[in-house]
Design a protein around this motif. Structure first.
Motif, mmCIF file in Angstrom:
data_model
loop_
_atom_site.group_PDB
_atom_site.id
_atom_site.type_symbol
_atom_site.label_atom_id
_atom_site.label_comp_id
_atom_site.label_asym_id
_atom_site.label_seq_id
_atom_site.Cartn_x
_atom_site.Cartn_y
_atom_site.Cartn_z
ATOM 1 N N GLN A 243 2.219 16.595 -25.918
ATOM 2 C CA GLN A 243 3.090 17.826 -25.580
ATOM 3 C C GLN A 243 2.129 19.258 -25.563
ATOM 4 O OE1 GLN A 243 5.843 17.972 -23.422
ATOM 5 N NE2 GLN A 243 5.824 15.719 -23.269
ATOM 6 N N PRO A 244 1.820 19.393 -26.783
ATOM 7 C CA PRO A 244 1.093 20.536 -26.875
ATOM 8 C C PRO A 244 0.008 20.848 -25.853
ATOM 9 C CG PRO A 244 1.476 19.693 -29.145
ATOM 10 C CD PRO A 244 1.818 18.804 -28.135
ATOM 11 N N SER A 245 -0.752 19.750 -25.361
ATOM 12 C CA SER A 245 -1.813 19.911 -24.274
ATOM 13 C C SER A 245 -1.289 20.258 -23.056
ATOM 14 C CB SER A 245 -2.528 18.406 -24.322
ATOM 15 O OG SER A 245 -3.117 18.117 -25.706
ATOM 16 N N LEU A 246 -0.086 19.413 -22.827
ATOM 17 C CA LEU A 246 0.642 19.952 -21.635
ATOM 18 C C LEU A 246 1.039 21.331 -21.393
ATOM 19 C CD1 LEU A 246 1.516 18.646 -18.822
ATOM 20 C CD2 LEU A 246 3.681 17.992 -20.069
ATOM 21 N N GLU A 247 1.696 21.583 -22.585
ATOM 22 C CA GLU A 247 1.975 23.077 -22.551
ATOM 23 C C GLU A 247 1.079 24.026 -22.234
ATOM 24 O OE1 GLU A 247 4.198 23.673 -25.970
ATOM 25 O OE2 GLU A 247 5.882 22.264 -25.650
ATOM 26 N N ARG A 248 -0.180 23.945 -22.925
ATOM 27 C CA ARG A 248 -1.377 24.799 -22.802
ATOM 28 C C ARG A 248 -1.944 24.534 -21.449
ATOM 29 N NH1 ARG A 248 -3.845 25.492 -28.052
ATOM 30 N NH2 ARG A 248 -5.460 26.598 -26.983
ATOM 31 N N TYR A 249 -1.990 23.328 -20.974
ATOM 32 C CA TYR A 249 -2.290 23.488 -19.529
ATOM 33 C C TYR A 249 -1.717 24.055 -18.492
ATOM 34 C CZ TYR A 249 -2.953 20.907 -15.017
ATOM 35 O OH TYR A 249 -2.859 20.828 -13.580
ATOM 36 N N ARG A 250 -0.529 24.007 -18.634
ATOM 37 C CA ARG A 250 0.414 24.632 -17.709
ATOM 38 C C ARG A 250 0.278 26.150 -17.986
ATOM 39 N NH1 ARG A 250 5.817 20.702 -18.293
ATOM 40 N NH2 ARG A 250 5.207 19.245 -16.790
ATOM 41 N N ALA A 251 0.042 26.605 -19.344
ATOM 42 C CA ALA A 251 -0.277 27.987 -19.445
ATOM 43 C C ALA A 251 -1.512 28.522 -18.920
ATOM 44 C CB ALA A 251 -0.002 28.289 -20.804
ATOM 45 N N GLY A 252 -2.416 27.778 -18.215
ATOM 46 C CA GLY A 252 -3.427 28.189 -17.619
ATOM 47 C C GLY A 252 -4.641 28.212 -18.757
ATOM 48 N N HIS A 253 -4.877 27.199 -19.451
ATOM 49 C CA HIS A 253 -5.901 27.172 -20.529
ATOM 50 C C HIS A 253 -7.313 27.223 -19.765
ATOM 51 C CE1 HIS A 253 -8.468 25.367 -23.572
ATOM 52 N NE2 HIS A 253 -7.508 25.623 -24.678
ATOM 53 N N VAL A 254 -8.122 27.959 -20.529
ATOM 54 C CA VAL A 254 -9.299 28.077 -19.985
ATOM 55 C C VAL A 254 -10.232 27.007 -19.546
ATOM 56 C CG1 VAL A 254 -10.643 28.406 -22.243
ATOM 57 C CG2 VAL A 254 -11.786 29.486 -20.005
ATOM 58 N N VAL A 255 -10.051 25.960 -20.356
ATOM 59 C CA VAL A 255 -10.839 24.540 -19.814
ATOM 60 C C VAL A 255 -10.380 23.920 -18.584
ATOM 61 C CG1 VAL A 255 -10.942 22.454 -20.628
ATOM 62 C CG2 VAL A 255 -11.410 24.209 -22.243
ATOM 63 N N GLY A 256 -8.874 23.942 -18.525
ATOM 64 C CA GLY A 256 -8.242 23.641 -17.363
ATOM 65 C C GLY A 256 -8.849 24.140 -16.164
ATOM 66 N N ARG A 257 -8.885 25.738 -16.105
ATOM 67 C CA ARG A 257 -9.542 26.504 -15.048
ATOM 68 C C ARG A 257 -10.979 25.947 -14.758
ATOM 69 N NH1 ARG A 257 -7.194 30.886 -17.684
ATOM 70 N NH2 ARG A 257 -9.175 31.667 -18.100
ATOM 71 N N ALA A 258 -11.736 25.707 -15.620
ATOM 72 C CA ALA A 258 -13.159 25.333 -15.420
ATOM 73 C C ALA A 258 -13.043 23.908 -14.990
ATOM 74 C CB ALA A 258 -13.798 25.416 -17.029
ATOM 75 N N ALA A 259 -12.342 23.067 -15.103
ATOM 76 C CA ALA A 259 -12.277 21.951 -14.707
ATOM 77 C C ALA A 259 -11.669 21.863 -13.315
ATOM 78 C CB ALA A 259 -11.304 20.810 -15.517
ATOM 79 N N GLU A 260 -10.846 22.846 -12.859
ATOM 80 C CA GLU A 260 -10.355 23.105 -11.531
ATOM 81 C C GLU A 260 -11.494 23.412 -10.614
ATOM 82 O OE1 GLU A 260 -6.763 25.153 -9.124
ATOM 83 O OE2 GLU A 260 -7.415 25.822 -11.139
ATOM 84 N N ALA A 261 -12.403 24.405 -11.155
ATOM 85 C CA ALA A 261 -13.453 24.919 -10.361
ATOM 86 C C ALA A 261 -14.438 24.285 -10.199
ATOM 87 C CB ALA A 261 -14.010 26.229 -11.275
ATOM 88 N N ALA A 262 -14.691 23.015 -11.140
ATOM 89 C CA ALA A 262 -15.616 22.030 -11.031
ATOM 90 C C ALA A 262 -15.126 20.949 -9.831
ATOM 91 C CB ALA A 262 -16.028 21.638 -12.285
ATOM 92 N N GLY A 263 -14.136 21.081 -9.428
ATOM 93 C CA GLY A 263 -13.418 20.086 -8.542
ATOM 94 C C GLY A 263 -12.573 19.053 -8.966
ATOM 95 N N PHE A 264 -12.156 19.019 -10.202
ATOM 96 C CA PHE A 264 -11.383 17.930 -10.740
ATOM 97 C C PHE A 264 -10.127 18.165 -10.654
ATOM 98 C CE2 PHE A 264 -15.313 17.733 -13.578
ATOM 99 C CZ PHE A 264 -15.387 16.296 -13.530
ATOM 100 N N GLY A 265 -9.356 16.927 -10.384
ATOM 101 C CA GLY A 265 -7.881 17.132 -9.896
ATOM 102 C C GLY A 265 -7.040 17.322 -11.157
#
Length: 768
Positions: free
Chosen positions: A670-692
């Motif tokens: 759950q902490p990972s999900l909350e950090r992802y929904r909060a716009g974690h920098v790693v999630g943004r980098a993965a989105e910029a790289a084209g990952f779902g």
């Protein structure tokens, strides 16, 4: 954004979208009149200045009328330039065909040679229409290099007599044996002019760049001609009977020896084709525009040869000297090659009197330099390094002292024999393993009936009654070799010994009697080791044939193929383990840690759970393994590895219930999900790289687990005391690539030394 590449197809003529390049790193605009005027016209003049003296010299060296060289230069430039498949290649008479043309003229006469040129052109057109042009490239490069060197030596020996004021002989042997006598009776003025040309051409590269704008060959011929006129030297000069149009004449049909004529036609066509195609390949490497269309190039070269032969010209081929000059001079389209032919035509019609002032000795000096330059030290060194020096020397000698066709055929035959010897070789060794009674018999390579003497000799070295492991690393196994191996094994076992077969190579003994032998590719072995079990609907294993249970079949295949390779490594670890890394990854069956890290037994202390989670409390399993790895095994790094298409992350992202046990476990995520929904920098980098979204969550989860690990007391102590590294990896299943995941972003892994070694060199950065 779509981009053009060197392998992009050539745009259709007249489409207005063809792109050509002048040199490496450049790209041409669409072809237009302005581009032709700015780039192709100046380049065509430079090529014309290079082609003119070469065409004259090659005609004289071939024993053909001087005008024949000019006719071939005109037609090669205009016809082959317009119709050929290599936009920047320049065609004309070439030194590579000098020897064979001279032989044809000597044997059949000049006008019949014209018929041979026409017929060879027709054959080249058929090559192009049948789309087999690339087959002409299936010639060992060492043979081509030696052929060119042999032509160069022949030309140099022939023209040395002309330079000294004499006449060349019909064979290289006569030219060589009579050279001392020719030196004694040297004609001083002729030798002076020829040596002057040689000196100018050799020294031209040392002059300032603005001087070298003028081609060295042209400057040398002009200087020698001016000297001969200024000093009123009595030397032989070029003779042209009438104008260029007067020299035009239809070929003559042969009156006999059709077998010899047919062989000469084939020789002309093959050598001209190979030289043109090799030149086109070389020119392709000099620019980044459209690649050559080899079939179209054959049609263009053939058309030029048909017309050249009909009009009384020499055979035409793509010429690397003129073509490379064309690229270097900035040509951007086939207009440059066509225009160079136009300039030769204009000069030959209007300025014939100037051509007739050129001393033959000056052209001889030019041809000697060209001939010597065909013998390249780089080719000799390459042949020596690759073990092909014998092929090079034999081909060169055969070309010089026999003839071009026989020399090339002898060279190809020798190269083929050497290839067969290398391909069918097999290494057979037998050695005792340590101080035991067991022997290891290795058979590596292509095992055929040619291997029987070596097999028999090695079998005799193995004492009777001992245990033998036969390691077969073969890619080809014929029935004769199979019989020899199995007969020896039966005899050895009948004398009290034992024989175990280990088949590492792709060729299997079980297939030796089932079908004709065929070469098995090495990739089959990799597929056997790395590929998953292939199971049909009934559960029967496909490919092993050992059992209906794929697990049992896999173990049997392991025992049969590579258990003995693992055994020595495990033997060293039987009393202790010393892993390099604590490797936490998901339980997903598609993640194979030792495969994606290229590691072996004893390298990774692996822990797996659903979602590669590191619970901060409430899970004794990960805690126990981590503390044991850090405090008892002293691992040097800790790695968390997640992956794409992760079921755990998918369930966490969707929020759908997956079952009591799974839902309770996923609460640690759950902490990972909350950090992802909060716009974690790693999630943004993965989105910029084209990952779902699920992959983005997977990478954020890795970053969060890294933070959890770095807060663990044992991890913090190991970082401080011995530089432990903590790192994250993400395995993209679709691409089979691994990406580094940090707490603040992602990065590709390209270092051949691997991420772990890189991080070990930077422990401070990893600890932050």
């Amino acid at each position: 954004m779509a981009t053009n590449s060197p392998n992009s197809p050539v745009s259709p003529p007249g489409s207005g979208s063809s792109v050509l390049a002048a040199g490496p790193g450049s790209r041409f605009p669409s072809l237009n009149l302005n581009s032709i005027l700015r780039h192709d016209v100046p380049a065509s003049i430079v090529v014309f200045l290079v082609a003119l003296p070469l065409s004259l010299g090659i005609a004289i060296a071939s024993g053909a009328p001087v005008a024949a060289g000019l006719i071939a230069a005109v037609i090669g430039g205009i016809v082959a330039g317009a119709l050929g498949g290599s936009a920047l290649q320049v065609s004309g008479p070439a030194a590579g065909l000098t020897v064979i043309v001279a032989e044809s003229i000597h044997q059949f006469g000049w006008r019949v040679t014209g018929f041979i040129v026409v017929a060879a052109g027709v054959l080249q057109i058929l090559f192009g229409l049948s789309r087999i042009a690339r087959a002409a490239l299936a010639v060992a490069p060492v043979v081509v290099h030696a052929m060119l060197a042999g032509i160069g030596v022949t030309i140099a020996l022939q023209q040395a007599h002309v330079l000294l004021g004499g006449e060349s002989n019909s064979t290289a042997w006569e030219n060589l044996t009579e050279l001392p006598g020719q030196i004694v009776s040297t004609h001083g003025p002729a030798a002076f002019l020829g040596i002057t040309v040689i000196a100018i051409m050799l020294g031209w590269k040392y002059l300032p760049e603005r001087v070298k704008v003028v081609p060295g060959a042209l400057a040398a011929i002009v200087a020698a001609t001016v000297l001969s006129l200024a000093l009123s030297l009595d030397v032989k000069r070029v003779t042209i009977d009438g104008s260029l149009f007067d020299a035009i004449g239809l070929p003559e049909l042969p009156r006999g020896d059709w077998a010899g004529i047919a062989m000469m036609i084939l020789t002309f066509a093959l050598i001209a084709s190979v030289e043109s195609l090799l030149s086109a390949v070389a020119i392709d490497k000099m620019h980044t525009g459209p690649r050559a269309d080899f079939d179209r190039e054959m049609i263009g070269q053939g058309s030029a040869n048909v017309l050249s032969g009909l009009l009384g010209g020499l055979p035409v081929t793509g010429v690397i000297v003129r073509s490379s000059t064309n690229v270097a001079a900035g040509a951007r389209s086939r207009a440059s090659a066509v225009l160079h032919g136009v300039w030769v035509l204009v000069f030959s019609v209007l300025l014939v009197s100037l051509v007739e002032q050129i001393p033959l000795a000056a052209l001889a000096g030019l041809l000697i330099v060209i001939g010597v330059q065909l013998v390249k030290l780089a080719h000799i060194r390459l042949a020596h390094r690759t073990g092909d020096l014998l092929v090079y020397v034999v081909t060169l000698a055969a070309v010089v002292f026999l003839n071009l066709l026989e020399g090339v055929l002898i060279g190809l035959a020798l190269a083929f024999a050497l290839l067969i010897w290398r391909v069918v070789r097999v290494t057979v060794t037998a050695e005792q393993i340590g101080g035991t009674d067991r022997w290891l018999l290795r058979i590596d390579g292509s095992c055929t009936f040619l291997s029987l003497p070596k097999l028999s000799t090695t079998f005799a070295k193995i004492p009777p009654g001992v245990a033998v492991t036969v390691e077969l690393t073969v890619d080809f196994l014929d029935h004769a070799a199979y019989d020899a191996i199995t007969d020896w094994a039966r005899q050895h076992e009948s004398n009290g010994g034992s024989v175990d077969f280990v088949e590492i190579g792709a060729a299997r003994m079980a297939n030796a009697e089932a079908a004709p032998p065929s070469r098995s590719m090495g990739r089959v072995v990799l597929d056997d080791v790395l590929g998953p079990w292939q199971v049909d609907r009934n559960g029967a294993s496909n490919g092993t044939g050992d059992s209906g249970d794929p697990l049992v079949s896999g173990i049997a295949a392991y025992h049969r193929s590579h258990a003995h390779l693992v055994r020595p490594h495990l033997d060293e670890l039987r009393h202790r383990q010393d892993p390099d890394s604590f490797f936490l990854t998901c339980s997903d069956s598609r993640i194979v840690p030792n495969v994606i890290t290229n590691s072996g037994p004893g390298d990774l202390f692996t822990v797996r759970n659903v979602g590669n989670l590191v619970p901060e409390q409430g899970d004794a399993s990960v805690e126990a393994a981590l503390v044991f790895a850090l405090e008892k095994l002293n691992v040097r790094s800790v790695v968390v590895c997640g992956h794409s298409s992760c079921g755990a992350m998918g369930a966490l992202h969707s929020g759908e219930a997956a079952g009591p046990g799974i839902d309770r476990w996923l609460e640690h995520g759950q902490p990972s999900l909350e950090r992802y929904r909060a716009g974690h920098v790693v999630g943004r980098a993965a989105e910029a790289a084209g990952f779902g979204p699920v992959e983005q969550l997977s990478m954020v989860n890795i970053a969060v687990q890294l933070e959890n690990l770095r807060r663990h007391p044992s991890v913090r102590r190991a970082i401080a005391e011995r530089g432990l590294t903590v790192s994250g990896l993400f395995f993209d299943i679709a691409s089979a690539r691994v990406i580094e995941v940090r707490v603040d972003g992602t990065a590709p892994i390209e270092d051949n030394d691997g991420l772990l070694e890189q991080l070990q060199r930077e422990p401070a950065q990893s600890a932050r």
